[in-house]
Design a protein around this motif. Structure first.
Motif: not given
Ligand SMILES: Cc1cc2nc3c(=O)[nH]c(=O)nc-3n(C[C@H](O)[C@H](O)[C@H](O)COP(=O)(O)OP(=O)(O)OC[C@H]3O[C@@H](n4cnc5c(N)ncnc54)[C@H](O)[C@@H]3O)c2cc1C
Length: 411
Positions: A9, A14, A34, A45, A48-49, A80, A82, A108, A130, A245, A277-278
């Motif tokens: 998810v 991640a 998903l 990343p 914002s760049k 979609e 979850a 994730a 975001r 989240e 991940g985050d």
């Molecule tokens: C503008 C910006 C600049 C950044 N710059 C840097 C950088 O320079 N260096 C660095 O290391 N990190 C940077 N980051 C941080 C980095 O992007 C995050 O740490 C990374 O994206 C985390 O990945 P993730 O897969 O855990 O989460 P995310 O990338 O947030 O992905 C999570 C996804 O899950 C989806 N989701 C959530 N809940 C559900 C659900 N219930 N059902 C289905 N889908 C769902 C969300 O819509 C999203 O698409 C930046 C972040 C942002 C926003």
């Protein structure tokens, strides 16, 4: 018992890496990925760049080409959300009413913007950054806005501010803390970035918060601060951090505490569900207590760790944390975790715009921040990773050969 199907998810850094690593590790079962977002999964990343600045277009953002998912037999389900995990039936329920059965589930779900609670927050021209939709809206407006207020001097706020000043905007950065990047970097690095952003042309107001946003005809025109100051604004960009989240996990009865709680193997309180991940808070061997990291490195390395466990190669998550942030012509790179550092030394002269700051905890090197010194960053990764001895005096001395020390790390 071997796992026959995995549902992931969230298709950010991640989630996509879990799918890719499962196939790299030889997983032959069904993989469903998903995403609540409608876009082909993309890198955050650049939002914002380079993308914000117009130096990169949306076609450069995807993490993998569409063909990748087909070739690897990954069922990518876009748009979609979850909504609930029926753990007794081992099914994920989607907003559309669809149910997906899983052998193992990986959360994730990332993070979302921390909301600013203030009157006027819903005015047109008050934006966050975001996702790609946010970035498109911001990029379009940045071109025509003259007076821009950035609320929050964290990494994202400062990256946006650097981009906005480079595009000719009159930028004011408002930060409630006494320093920019205060929670994330050493005082020396924070001081350097304060001056750097002033030199880029931004005004930085520290120790003040936003109490209200005012507008005319539904559009923001002013930002009111806690000290009574009123800043004229065509655009107000809110970047005050993110929240995990973890709503889906909470609703489904999984342990959560500032993120989805996982153990050293990244398993949630239900062993059939992992989180990466985050969104995940995990016990870090580098500080000895649970942390939640917001970085691409952490998202990708945790994804690999979980994929390996799913195919029967479990090992505790122990990847060395690292991070980068690009602000104007400055590349900040950080390795290690600086929590509890009690001594900092500077290597090089910040006035040259290329220097490093070494943080020690109890006499041991714990974190290194480098500005425009990628060589120091790469050396520091090996030194911290292998726990090679380095004294503060050696770190501060340009005579001391860091690369040589790094080269002595076991391969
Ligand atoms: C503008 C910006 C600049 C950044 N710059 C840097 C950088 O320079 N260096 C660095 O290391 N990190 C940077 N980051 C941080 C980095 O992007 C995050 O740490 C990374 O994206 C985390 O990945 P993730 O897969 O855990 O989460 P995310 O990338 O947030 O992905 C999570 C996804 O899950 C989806 N989701 C959530 N809940 C559900 C659900 N219930 N059902 C289905 N889908 C769902 C969300 O819509 C999203 O698409 C930046 C972040 C942002 C926003």
């Amino acid at each position: 018992m071997s796992i026959s199907s995995v549902v992931i998810v969230g298709a950010g850094h991640a989630g996509v890496q879990v799918a890719a690593s499962l196939r790299e590790e030889g997983f032959v079962g069904a993989v469903t990925l998903l995403s609540a977002e409608p876009h082909l999964p993309y890198q955050r990343p650049p939002l914002s760049k380079a993308f914000l600045k117009g130096a990169m277009e949306a076609d450069g953002l995807p993490l993998r080409a569409a063909q990748f998912y087909q070739d690897k037999g990954v069922d990518l389900v876009l748009g979609e959300e979850a909504t609930y995990i029926d753990r007794s039936a081992r099914c994920v329920e989607l907003a559309s009413g669809r149910r997906l059965a899983y052998g193992h589930l990986v959360l994730a779900t990332g993070a979302r913007q921390r909301p600013l609670v203030a009157p006027g927050i819903d005015l047109e021209g008050v934006l966050v950054l975001r996702d790609l939709t946010d970035a498109r809206g911001l990029r379009e407006r940045l071109g025509s806005a003259r007076r821009i207020v950035v609320v929050g001097a964290g990494f994202i706020g400062l990256e946006i501010a650097a981009t906005a000043t480079s595009l000719g905007g009159e930028v004011t950065i408002v930060e409630v803390a006494p320093r920019p990047l205060g929670r994330a970097v050493s005082p020396a690095t924070s001081d350097f970035f304060l001056e750097a952003h002033q030199a880029f042309g931004a005004r930085i107001l520290l120790g003040v918060g936003v109490v209200a946003l005012h507008g005319q005809n539904g559009r923001v025109t002013e930002v009111e601060l806690s000290d009574g100051a009123i800043l004229p604004a065509d655009l107000a960009i809110i970047g005050i951090g993110v929240l995990p989240e973890d709503g889906l996990a909470r609703r489904s009865g999984l342990a959560c505490d500032n993120g989805v709680v996982v153990n050293e193997h990244l398993e949630t309180s239900d062993p059939l569900i992992s989180a990466v991940g985050d969104c995940a808070i995990f016990p870090s061997p580098f500080v000895g207590f649970p942390v939640r990291l917001e970085s691409v490195q952490n998202a990708v390395d945790q994804a690999r760790c979980v994929a390996r466990r799913i195919v029967g190669k479990p090992e505790p998550y122990a990847a060395l944390p690292w991070f980068w942030s690009d602000q104007g012509d400055l590349k900040l790179q950080i390795v290690g975790l600086s929590h509890g550092c009690d001594e900092w030394v500077v290597r090089g002269d910040p006035r040259t715009r290329a220097f490093s700051v070494f943080g020690f905890r109890g006499g041991e090197l714990a974190a290194v921040e480098t500005v425009n010194r990628p060589g120091d960053h790469m050396a520091a990764r090996r030194i911290i990773g292998a726990r090679l001895p380095l004294s503060p005096e050696q770190a501060a001395s340009l005579e001391f050969d860091l690369r040589k020390l790094a080269a002595s790390a076991p391969k």
